[in-house]
Design a protein around this motif. Structure first.
Motif, mmCIF file in Angstrom:
data_model
loop_
_atom_site.group_PDB
_atom_site.id
_atom_site.type_symbol
_atom_site.label_atom_id
_atom_site.label_comp_id
_atom_site.label_asym_id
_atom_site.label_seq_id
_atom_site.Cartn_x
_atom_site.Cartn_y
_atom_site.Cartn_z
ATOM 1 N N ASP A 70 0.850 -1.196 0.000
ATOM 2 C CA ASP A 70 0.000 0.000 0.000
ATOM 3 C C ASP A 70 0.882 1.242 0.000
ATOM 4 O OD1 ASP A 70 -2.914 1.187 1.115
ATOM 5 O OD2 ASP A 70 -1.184 2.252 1.922
ATOM 6 N N LEU A 71 0.605 2.132 -0.961
ATOM 7 C CA LEU A 71 1.272 3.438 -1.001
ATOM 8 C C LEU A 71 0.217 4.520 -0.811
ATOM 9 C CD1 LEU A 71 3.654 3.051 -4.090
ATOM 10 C CD2 LEU A 71 4.249 2.797 -1.668
ATOM 11 N N VAL A 72 0.633 5.654 -0.316
ATOM 12 C CA VAL A 72 -0.277 6.799 -0.204
ATOM 13 C C VAL A 72 0.287 7.885 -1.111
ATOM 14 C CG1 VAL A 72 -1.247 8.507 1.378
ATOM 15 C CG2 VAL A 72 -0.909 6.168 2.155
ATOM 16 N N VAL A 145 -4.686 7.060 -0.423
ATOM 17 C CA VAL A 145 -5.374 8.349 -0.570
ATOM 18 C C VAL A 145 -5.219 8.789 -2.022
ATOM 19 C CG1 VAL A 145 -5.434 10.780 0.143
ATOM 20 C CG2 VAL A 145 -4.817 9.030 1.816
ATOM 21 N N GLY A 146 -6.258 8.622 -2.829
ATOM 22 C CA GLY A 146 -6.184 9.026 -4.237
ATOM 23 C C GLY A 146 -5.537 7.945 -5.094
ATOM 24 N N SER A 147 -6.032 7.806 -6.320
ATOM 25 C CA SER A 147 -5.495 6.806 -7.263
ATOM 26 C C SER A 147 -5.132 7.516 -8.556
ATOM 27 C CB SER A 147 -6.551 5.726 -7.540
ATOM 28 O OG SER A 147 -6.904 5.068 -6.358
ATOM 29 N N PRO A 148 -3.922 8.116 -8.634
ATOM 30 C CA PRO A 148 -3.564 8.871 -9.840
ATOM 31 C C PRO A 148 -3.651 7.980 -11.089
ATOM 32 C CG PRO A 148 -1.895 9.115 -8.104
ATOM 33 C CD PRO A 148 -2.853 8.070 -7.648
ATOM 34 N N PRO A 149 -4.379 8.437 -12.142
ATOM 35 C CA PRO A 149 -4.590 7.591 -13.324
ATOM 36 C C PRO A 149 -3.289 7.094 -13.936
ATOM 37 C CG PRO A 149 -5.967 9.559 -13.443
ATOM 38 C CD PRO A 149 -5.096 9.717 -12.241
ATOM 39 N N GLU A 150 -2.239 7.954 -13.947
ATOM 40 C CA GLU A 150 -0.978 7.495 -14.576
ATOM 41 C C GLU A 150 -0.342 6.370 -13.766
ATOM 42 O OE1 GLU A 150 -0.445 10.935 -12.115
ATOM 43 O OE2 GLU A 150 -1.982 10.601 -13.634
ATOM 44 N N LEU A 165 -8.543 2.826 -1.956
ATOM 45 C CA LEU A 165 -9.320 3.147 -0.768
ATOM 46 C C LEU A 165 -10.097 4.430 -1.026
ATOM 47 C CD1 LEU A 165 -6.900 1.345 0.431
ATOM 48 C CD2 LEU A 165 -7.606 2.330 2.602
ATOM 49 N N VAL A 166 -11.399 4.417 -0.708
ATOM 50 C CA VAL A 166 -12.228 5.605 -0.936
ATOM 51 C C VAL A 166 -13.114 5.847 0.279
ATOM 52 C CG1 VAL A 166 -12.216 5.280 -3.454
ATOM 53 C CG2 VAL A 166 -14.073 4.275 -2.103
ATOM 54 N N GLY A 167 -13.432 7.136 0.490
ATOM 55 C CA GLY A 167 -14.270 7.490 1.636
ATOM 56 C C GLY A 167 -15.532 8.246 1.244
ATOM 57 N N THR A 168 -15.675 8.517 -0.069
ATOM 58 C CA THR A 168 -16.870 9.206 -0.568
ATOM 59 C C THR A 168 -17.189 8.649 -1.957
ATOM 60 O OG1 THR A 168 -15.637 10.931 -1.757
ATOM 61 C CG2 THR A 168 -16.180 11.411 0.541
ATOM 62 N N THR A 169 -18.404 8.937 -2.441
ATOM 63 C CA THR A 169 -18.747 8.497 -3.805
ATOM 64 C C THR A 169 -17.884 9.239 -4.821
ATOM 65 O OG1 THR A 169 -20.550 10.083 -3.764
ATOM 66 C CG2 THR A 169 -21.137 7.785 -3.337
ATOM 67 N N GLU A 170 -17.515 10.478 -4.525
ATOM 68 C CA GLU A 170 -16.664 11.235 -5.456
ATOM 69 C C GLU A 170 -15.286 10.563 -5.598
ATOM 70 O OE1 GLU A 170 -17.474 13.386 -7.594
ATOM 71 O OE2 GLU A 170 -15.378 13.524 -8.249
ATOM 72 N N HIS A 171 -14.694 10.163 -4.462
ATOM 73 C CA HIS A 171 -13.415 9.416 -4.523
ATOM 74 C C HIS A 171 -13.595 8.170 -5.372
ATOM 75 C CE1 HIS A 171 -12.221 10.828 -0.173
ATOM 76 N NE2 HIS A 171 -12.099 11.795 -1.060
ATOM 77 N N ALA A 172 -14.718 7.473 -5.159
ATOM 78 C CA ALA A 172 -14.940 6.199 -5.865
ATOM 79 C C ALA A 172 -15.046 6.446 -7.363
ATOM 80 C CB ALA A 172 -16.202 5.525 -5.338
ATOM 81 N N ARG A 173 -15.791 7.499 -7.746
ATOM 82 C CA ARG A 173 -15.933 7.812 -9.182
ATOM 83 C C ARG A 173 -14.559 8.029 -9.806
ATOM 84 N NH1 ARG A 173 -20.196 11.098 -7.779
ATOM 85 N NH2 ARG A 173 -22.054 9.846 -8.052
ATOM 86 N N ARG A 174 -13.723 8.802 -9.105
ATOM 87 C CA ARG A 174 -12.388 9.100 -9.665
ATOM 88 C C ARG A 174 -11.557 7.825 -9.789
ATOM 89 N NH1 ARG A 174 -10.543 13.216 -5.794
ATOM 90 N NH2 ARG A 174 -12.426 14.421 -5.609
ATOM 91 N N GLY A 276 -1.566 16.469 9.258
ATOM 92 C CA GLY A 276 -2.289 17.561 8.599
ATOM 93 C C GLY A 276 -3.633 17.109 8.058
ATOM 94 N N LYS A 277 -3.821 15.775 7.903
ATOM 95 C CA LYS A 277 -5.126 15.244 7.498
ATOM 96 C C LYS A 277 -5.711 14.468 8.679
ATOM 97 C CE LYS A 277 -4.098 14.634 2.535
ATOM 98 N NZ LYS A 277 -4.876 15.724 1.913
ATOM 99 N N THR A 278 -7.055 14.336 8.692
ATOM 100 C CA THR A 278 -7.705 13.702 9.847
ATOM 101 C C THR A 278 -7.259 12.243 9.995
ATOM 102 O OG1 THR A 278 -9.600 13.324 8.399
ATOM 103 C CG2 THR A 278 -9.745 15.170 9.940
ATOM 104 N N LEU A 279 -6.669 11.941 11.130
ATOM 105 C CA LEU A 279 -6.059 10.629 11.384
ATOM 106 C C LEU A 279 -6.653 10.073 12.683
ATOM 107 C CD1 LEU A 279 -3.251 9.059 10.316
ATOM 108 C CD2 LEU A 279 -2.498 9.793 12.561
ATOM 109 N N ARG A 280 -7.392 8.943 12.576
ATOM 110 C CA ARG A 280 -7.986 8.388 13.801
ATOM 111 C C ARG A 280 -6.923 7.606 14.572
ATOM 112 N NH1 ARG A 280 -12.744 8.223 15.690
ATOM 113 N NH2 ARG A 280 -13.889 8.503 13.735
#
Ligand SMILES: Cc1cc2nc3c(=O)[nH]c(=O)nc-3n(C[C@H](O)[C@H](O)[C@H](O)COP(=O)(O)O)c2cc1C
Length: 363
Positions: A70-72, A145-150, A165-174, A276-280
């Motif tokens: 897994d990479l971020v 976090v994010g799946s760059p197309p390239e 990994l996605v947390g919203t429908t917008e992330h999933a669409r991308r 800097g991002k929300t981390l549980r």
């Protein structure tokens, strides 16, 4: 293999169980794969050289069975791995706050960086990490976090499967547009970086959107009942992180393990103070200090990594108990003691099959 749990995850990746085990521990990753699940090694904070070595270690132990890394790769990171440049952008009041914490908790300044500050999350580093993954034998790459197309295309060209990994429908669409092979719908309950939507609200929406692309559920999964519920929501399995912190294969510091074992589901908090991002993570003096009225607002990623990374590294190395901590999800409340990966998986499967039988389900 149990017929009830023979889902699209097993068909797609060749695993016996529809369970993906995320861990920063190589031994946990290998154990999960060798017990029939899919171990995914979290390597975002490892150097390219370490990733190369870690993936060779896994290849030697997982021979032919499915495992991954897994990479971020977040958007808008600086171009270069240039810590000096970032340091010029750290506001003095933030530096003073961190220096005051160092004094208050008597954290030695040993001049060494921590996990977050040993390199800057940057396009340069992401490119180098991805290059090593592309050249490796690892059959699966997950993107936190994010799946760059390239990146997705180059992984596919190298014959690898991609999980997003996605947390919203917008992330999933991308991620679907980028061509991902599987989605992890990760809800608010989850350990580490997590968004605002709860797992139960999120999973069916992502399943509806994904069409033929398999979806697994993450965030709050701790028992076979959760696994059965994930299948009932249309997911093909689960992706878990917190559970494996309790595995004997993981060489977690006993002070951290004691805090995790004592924590209930209400003892975690999302904080921006680490990255800097929300981390549980579990609630500790660290999260309390950053929640005090006079505390500064955490900076954006990757500035916050550099602001706090050295201090957090010294906290771990010198075992400064009040500030020692771990990322953990709300599922932490289900785990009280150390056991091994095989037992955790056995418990999940036995209970899930029992529940599905009881419900008379054909899932
Ligand atoms: C200690 C810990 C570290 C994590 N680090 C990462 C990471 O580096 N990359 C990533 O994609 N997810 C990371 N996660 C999130 C997991 O991949 C997973 O989505 C999450 O743990 C699922 O929820 P759960 O904690 O309730 O099982 C981490 C989770 C934990 C508990």
């Amino acid at each position: 293999m149990n017929r009830r749990l023979d889902t699209a995850v097993c068909h797609q990746f060749g695993s016996q169980l529809p369970i993906l085990a995320f861990s920063h521990s190589l031994p946990v990753t290998a154990a999960a794969t060798n017990c029939g699940a899919i171990g995914i090694w979290g390597a975002t904070r490892n150097t390219p050289e370490e990733i190369d070595e870690g993936l060779a270690w896994l290849a030697a132990r997982c021979g032919g069975r499915p495992y991954g890394v897994d990479l971020v790769l977040p958007a808008n990171m600086p171009e270069r791995d240039n810590r000096e440049l970032l340091e010029t952008r750290l506001p003095q009041c933030h530096r003073d706050f961190v220096a005051a914490l160092r004094t208050k908790y008597a954290v030695p300044d040993d001049g060494l960086p921590g996990t977050r500050s040993r390199f800057v999350r940057s396009q340069e580093m992401a490119h180098a990490q991805l290059g090593v993954v592309l050249a490796s034998e690892a059959p699966i790459t997950a993107m936190g976090v994010g799946s760059p197309p390239e990146a997705v295309s180059s992984l596919h060209d190298a014959g690898k499967s991609v999980i997003s990994l996605v947390g919203t429908t917008e992330h999933a669409r991308r991620a679907l547009d980028a061509g991902t092979d599987m989605l992890v719908a990760q809800g608010y309950d989850a350990g580490a970086h997590t968004g605002d939507i709860g797992t139960f609200s999120l999973v069916p929406q992502i399943v509806d959107l994904a069409g033929d692309i398999p979806v697994v559920a993450a965030g709050g999964v701790a028992t076979g009942r959760h696994l059965a519920a994930a299948l009932a929501m249309g997911a093909c399995g689960v992706w878990m992180g917190t559970a494996w912190l309790f595995a004997k294969e993981h060489d977690l510091d006993p002070l951290v393990l004691a805090k995790l074992a004592a924590a209930d589901s209400g003892d975690t908090i999302r904080s921006r103070a680490d990255s800097g991002k929300t981390l549980r993570q579990i609630t500790t003096a660290w999260t309390d200090e950053w929640s005090e009225p006079g505390a500064p607002e955490p900076l954006a990623m990757p500035l916050q990594d550099i602001l706090v990374g050295d201090l957090l590294g010294a906290v771990s190395r010198h075992r400064i108990e009040p500030l020692m901590k771990s990322e953990a999800g709300q599922s932490v409340g289900y785990f009280r003691e150390r056991t091994d990966v095989a037992s955790i998986l056995d418990g999940l499967i036995t209970e899930a099959v029992h529940v599905l039988d009881r419900l008379g389900s054909d899932i």
